[in-house]
Each structure stands twice: as C-alpha cells, then as structure tokens.
Write an enzyme that holds these catalytic residues in place. Structure first.
Site, PDB file in Angstrom:
ATOM      1  N   SER A 170      36.152  58.830 -43.074  1.00 22.90           N
ATOM      2  CA  SER A 170      35.298  59.920 -43.547  1.00 22.90           C
ATOM      3  C   SER A 170      36.094  61.208 -43.746  1.00 22.90           C
ATOM      4  CB  SER A 170      34.161  60.161 -42.560  1.00 22.90           C
ATOM      5  OG  SER A 170      33.358  59.003 -42.422  1.00 22.90           O
ATOM      6  N   LEU A 230      34.777  62.791 -36.780  1.00 21.35           N
ATOM      7  CA  LEU A 230      34.497  62.073 -38.021  1.00 21.35           C
ATOM      8  C   LEU A 230      35.362  60.820 -37.979  1.00 21.35           C
ATOM      9  CD1 LEU A 230      34.517  64.800 -40.832  1.00 21.35           C
ATOM     10  CD2 LEU A 230      32.593  63.328 -40.226  1.00 21.35           C
ATOM     11  N   ASP A 231      34.818  59.685 -38.384  1.00 19.79           N
ATOM     12  CA  ASP A 231      35.640  58.482 -38.323  1.00 19.79           C
ATOM     13  C   ASP A 231      36.793  58.582 -39.324  1.00 19.79           C
ATOM     14  OD1 ASP A 231      34.744  57.323 -40.879  1.00 19.79           O
ATOM     15  OD2 ASP A 231      32.849  57.021 -39.847  1.00 19.79           O
ATOM     16  N   VAL A 232      37.762  57.698 -39.179  1.00 18.78           N
ATOM     17  CA  VAL A 232      39.012  57.829 -39.916  1.00 18.78           C
ATOM     18  C   VAL A 232      38.808  57.780 -41.424  1.00 18.78           C
ATOM     19  CG1 VAL A 232      39.499  55.347 -39.777  1.00 18.78           C
ATOM     20  CG2 VAL A 232      41.397  56.983 -40.052  1.00 18.78           C
ATOM     21  N   ARG A 255      26.972  55.145 -41.359  1.00 20.16           N
ATOM     22  CA  ARG A 255      27.510  53.876 -41.859  1.00 20.16           C
ATOM     23  C   ARG A 255      26.710  52.685 -41.332  1.00 20.16           C
ATOM     24  NH1 ARG A 255      32.436  54.459 -44.370  1.00 20.16           N
ATOM     25  NH2 ARG A 255      33.440  56.500 -44.087  1.00 20.16           N
TER      26      ARG A 255
END
Length: 260
Positions: free
Chosen positions: A112, A108-110, A196
């Site tokens: 999220s 998961l990106d930072v 996104r």
C-alpha cells in the site's frame, strides 16, 4: 514526579508506549540497577533508568517531531525489518533517523501507499493507536470488477472479520472501468489489512490501495503542492492540535490496536 517507566521511555522518544512495554518485558530496561518490571514507576530526576545498558538522561529528551510521509509501495512501516527491507525511517535524512526516537504511528502494509504519520511523541502514538480513538482514515482503492450496489451497501454496514463485524464505513464509487472500480473508503477502525480482506471476501480483490488522509490531515491538500511518493513534511501546528484533541482521558488500561 514518578511516572510509569514505559511512559517515561515514550516521553523521551526512546520508543512508543507499546514498544517500551515490550522492551521491559524483554528485560532490556533497568531501574536503579535492577531489571524493571511492567508497571513500575520512576522519577527521572532521581532514579537511574537504563536501556540496553545505556543510562537515559532526562536532559537528553529530544524535541518533539511530527511528520507526514507519503509511503511508496515496497517500503515497510516499521523502524527496522529482520529481512533487511527498506523502512519508512530510511526515507528520512540521518539527522532525523538517528537519536530522535522517531517511529510510525500505525501501519500501511508493504504493497500500500500513502499517508503515514511519524513522531517521537510516545503519548500521542499510544492515544492514536488506542481502540477507543476512532480517527477517520481515507483511502482511494482500485478493486477488481464492477462493484454492485448491494455489495457497496454490505461493505458500508459492516462485514464479519475474525468473528467480529467491522464498524460502519463510508464507501463510494469514484470511477469505473470495464474491469475495475475506484472507491473512496473512509474507515474509523484499523484491523490488520482490513480493506484488502473485506474486498477479497466480497469478491473484489484490491488492485491498488492508497491512503490519502488521516483525519483532517491531507496528503494532497487543495491549493498546496502535492507530497510526492517518498517525500515528507512537518505537520502544521493546527494539525498537531487536531490529532491531540481528547488526549486527557486516561487510556492506559486497554490494549493498543494494530492498523491497516
């Protein structure tokens, strides 16, 4: 029984299969005193395998661990970070962080939040991150503006990203405010920052992104206490069985994919 060296390292919880392959390419792995090559096979019962100068003993293989963690915002979904940002492993006690070979499955990106799996089962990691395996992932996403029916339909049918159309997705409206829309999105693929990027392309930038489920594994199952941000729990036996369904077919020849 001889196995590929990268498979042995993943089975022992040293690294995921993909990470083990990179370790071999970087020259960090030796087989019987000689730098190992990708694709080489070894028998743990009689061959000497070293990683960064340390001999790996088959008897040291840790017990397999499967965890579900609720990742907070600002935490990196990797084992370490060159910029010294906090990682998901730092949310675990030392007894799990050290010597267990735990690593996140996908990312998961930072910015999220939400469900992320951690394990030292390299075979499961290889399977679940393989492009042939389309495990559905459920997200609750606040986007900017009021999303029209035509935009929703476009998103569901697929959007061009990097010259390739995304797979059909489930996209439904959960809530609207005068300035934003809450969507439930179910994806069966995981390109880098996919939600996104698609939302931005469709004119509705993401304000907040939370992953609530990975397949049938719910972050907040009905009838059970919610998993708060930063907390984790072991997977139930039935959840592990569900994740491992279909692992028998060989998948080794195709590359792994990155995750949302």
């Amino acid at each position: 029984m001889p196995e590929r060296v990268q498979k042995i390292l993943s089975q022992w919880g040293i690294a995921s299969r993909r990470q083990a392959e990179q370790m071999i390419l970087d020259g960090r792995v030796k087989l019987n005193g000689v730098v190992a090559e990708l694709g080489q096979k070894a028998d743990p019962a009689c061959d000497r395998v070293e990683v960064d100068g340390q001999v790996i003993q088959a008897t040291e293989r840790p017990q397999l661990i499967y965890l579900l963690l609720n990742k907070p915002a600002g935490i990196i979904s990797t084992c370490d970070d060159p910029h010294d940002r906090r990682t998901v492993l730092e949310l675990l006690p030392k007894s799990l962080r050290q010597g267990q070979g735990l690593h996140p499955i996908g990312r998961l990106d930072v910015e999220s939040t939400g469900a992320i799996l951690l394990t030292n089962d390299g075979e499961l990691t290889h399977y679940l991150t393989h492009p042939r395996h389309h495990i559905p992932k459920t997200y609750e996403v606040w986007v900017n503006g009021e999303v029209s029916r035509s935009v929703l339909q476009h998103w569901r049918e697929g959007v061009m990203l990097d010259h390739r159309k995304t797979l059909p997705a489930s996209v439904e409206v959960l809530r609207r405010t005068p300035s934003s829309t809450l969507l439930r999105i179910i994806l069966r693929e995981g390109r880098n920052r996919q939600i996104r990027r698609v939302a931005e392309q469709l004119g509705h930038p993401v304000l907040q992104l939370h992953r609530s489920a990975i397949g049938d594994i719910q972050l907040h199952p009905s009838g059970k206490p919610a998993l708060a941000a930063g907390q984790y729990r072991p997977l139930e036996d039935f959840e592990i069985r569900v994740l491992k369904q279909g692992m028998n077919p060989p998948l080794e020849k195709l590359p792994a994919q990155t995750k949302e």
